[in-house]
Design an enzyme around this catalytic site. Structure first.
Site, PDB file in Angstrom:
ATOM      1  CB  CYS A  78      38.861  65.621 -32.720  1.00 58.70           C
ATOM      2  SG  CYS A  78      39.229  64.150 -31.761  1.00 58.70           S
ATOM      3  CB  THR A  80      40.727  60.618 -31.987  1.00 61.77           C
ATOM      4  OG1 THR A  80      42.008  60.935 -31.438  1.00 61.77           O
ATOM      5  CG2 THR A  80      40.321  59.229 -31.579  1.00 61.77           C
ATOM      6  CB  CYS A 189      46.469  64.653 -30.416  1.00 61.92           C
ATOM      7  SG  CYS A 189      45.236  65.002 -29.129  1.00 61.92           S
ATOM      8  CB  THR A 190      43.300  69.290 -31.858  1.00 58.11           C
ATOM      9  OG1 THR A 190      42.318  68.509 -31.152  1.00 58.11           O
ATOM     10  CG2 THR A 190      43.177  69.043 -33.347  1.00 58.11           C
TER      11      THR A 190
HETATM   12  N1  DGL Z   1      41.970  66.095 -29.549  1.00 57.33           N
HETATM   13  C1  DGL Z   1      41.848  64.759 -29.999  1.00 57.33           C
HETATM   14  C2  DGL Z   1      42.669  64.474 -31.257  1.00 57.33           C
HETATM   15  O1  DGL Z   1      43.017  65.380 -31.992  1.00 57.33           O
HETATM   16  C3  DGL Z   1      41.988  63.597 -29.085  1.00 57.33           C
HETATM   17  C4  DGL Z   1      42.015  63.604 -27.656  1.00 57.33           C
HETATM   18  C5  DGL Z   1      41.266  62.425 -27.064  1.00 57.33           C
HETATM   19  O2  DGL Z   1      40.080  62.583 -26.851  1.00 57.33           O
HETATM   20  O3  DGL Z   1      41.887  61.379 -26.834  1.00 57.33           O
HETATM   21  O4  DGL Z   1      42.946  63.352 -31.582  1.00 57.33           O
END
Ligand code: DGL
Length: 262
Positions: A78, A80, A189-190
């Site tokens: 992730c 984030t 974002c994944t």
């Molecule tokens: N999958 C997450 C990322 O790579 C973020 C998605 C989220 O929870 O906002 O940042």
């Protein structure tokens, strides 16, 4: 507390929801013998519009539990959570391989002269210091254009990937970047690789799309190898899915996403 790291234990993969499956598939591709525990924190998602302290505390709490289950390494799948928590996690567990993910700006910037690179990511990823440093590192080679995408991960969390709603959302979000305005897009974002086809449709096939999943998987493999933690025997590994949400549809969605062509 110090945990004993053993070869035959699983590797943990963590995301705010189902998006980290885009990294898990790369991990399985290059380490098919390993077992994985995939944990999605869908109950607390989206992380990308929360404040960093909250994201950090969710991530740290989950890491503690996954290490308590004996995981021999952690992939923070992730962007984030990586920006908010990977550094304190590494400080707390310096002996455990912990690998994060960041937007794949480097290959996009190096693909040609003065590339115009659109980086799609969550609002938290884009406003964090880590991203500012990444941009600063490549700014004189390429034009880096950050684009926060609040609302996009929710389509993936709902498994709503083939309808007009997603296409309408992307057409509006990307309206200034169509018709050759950018050379490439980095999926920061994944969750977003699951909308890759639709992003390509909206921007046009000439736009190259990058994501950091494969590089992150290679880095984890390297770290495990360096510590002598790769499994030795030939076998087919197992994946265990866990999710904080009460909705058991999330586990089903994880399995579907793992099988999906992207
Ligand atoms: N999958 C997450 C990322 O790579 C973020 C998605 C989220 O929870 O906002 O940042």
């Amino acid at each position: 507390m110090k945990y004993l790291l053993q070869k035959d234990r699983p590797v943990a993969v963590f995301d705010s929801g189902v998006g980290g499956i885009s990294v898990l598939r790369e991990l399985i591709r290059i380490m098919p013998d390993e077992d994985f525990i995939y944990f999605g924190d869908s109950k607390n998602a989206p992380y990308g519009v929360r404040d960093r302290e909250e994201v950090r505390s969710f991530t740290e709490e989950r890491a503690r539990e996954l290490f308590g289950q004996g995981c021999k390494g952690l992939v923070v799948a992730c962007n984030t959570a990586t920006s908010a928590a990977v550094r304190p996690l590494r400080e707390r567990y310096p002996y455990i391989p912990i690998v994060g993910i960041e937007p794949a700006v480097k290959p996009a910037a190096l693909a040609g002269d003065r590339q115009r690179v659109l980086v799609m990511a969550t609002p938290v990823t884009i406003r964090e210091e880590k991203f500012r440093q990444l941009m600063a590192a490549w700014e004189d080679r390429a034009e880096i254009i950050p684009l926060p995408c609040p609302g996009l991960m929710e389509f993936v969390e709902r498994g709503d990937l083939n309808g007009d709603d997603l296409l309408d959302y992307l057409t509006e979000l990307l309206r200034d970047y169509r018709g050759g305005a950018v050379d490439s897009v980095v999926l920061g974002c994944t969750h977003y690789p699951f909308a890759r086809k639709q992003i390509g449709r909206v921007l046009g096939e000439q736009v190259k799309i990058y994501d950091g999943g494969a590089g992150t998987a290679r880095e984890m493999r390297r770290r495990l190898e360096e510590k002598g933690l790769l499994r030795q025997e030939e076998r087919r590994g197992f994946v265990t899915f866990e999710n904080s949400s009460e909705d058991d549809g999330k586990i089903r969605l994880c399995r579907q996403l793992l099988e999906m062509e992207i």
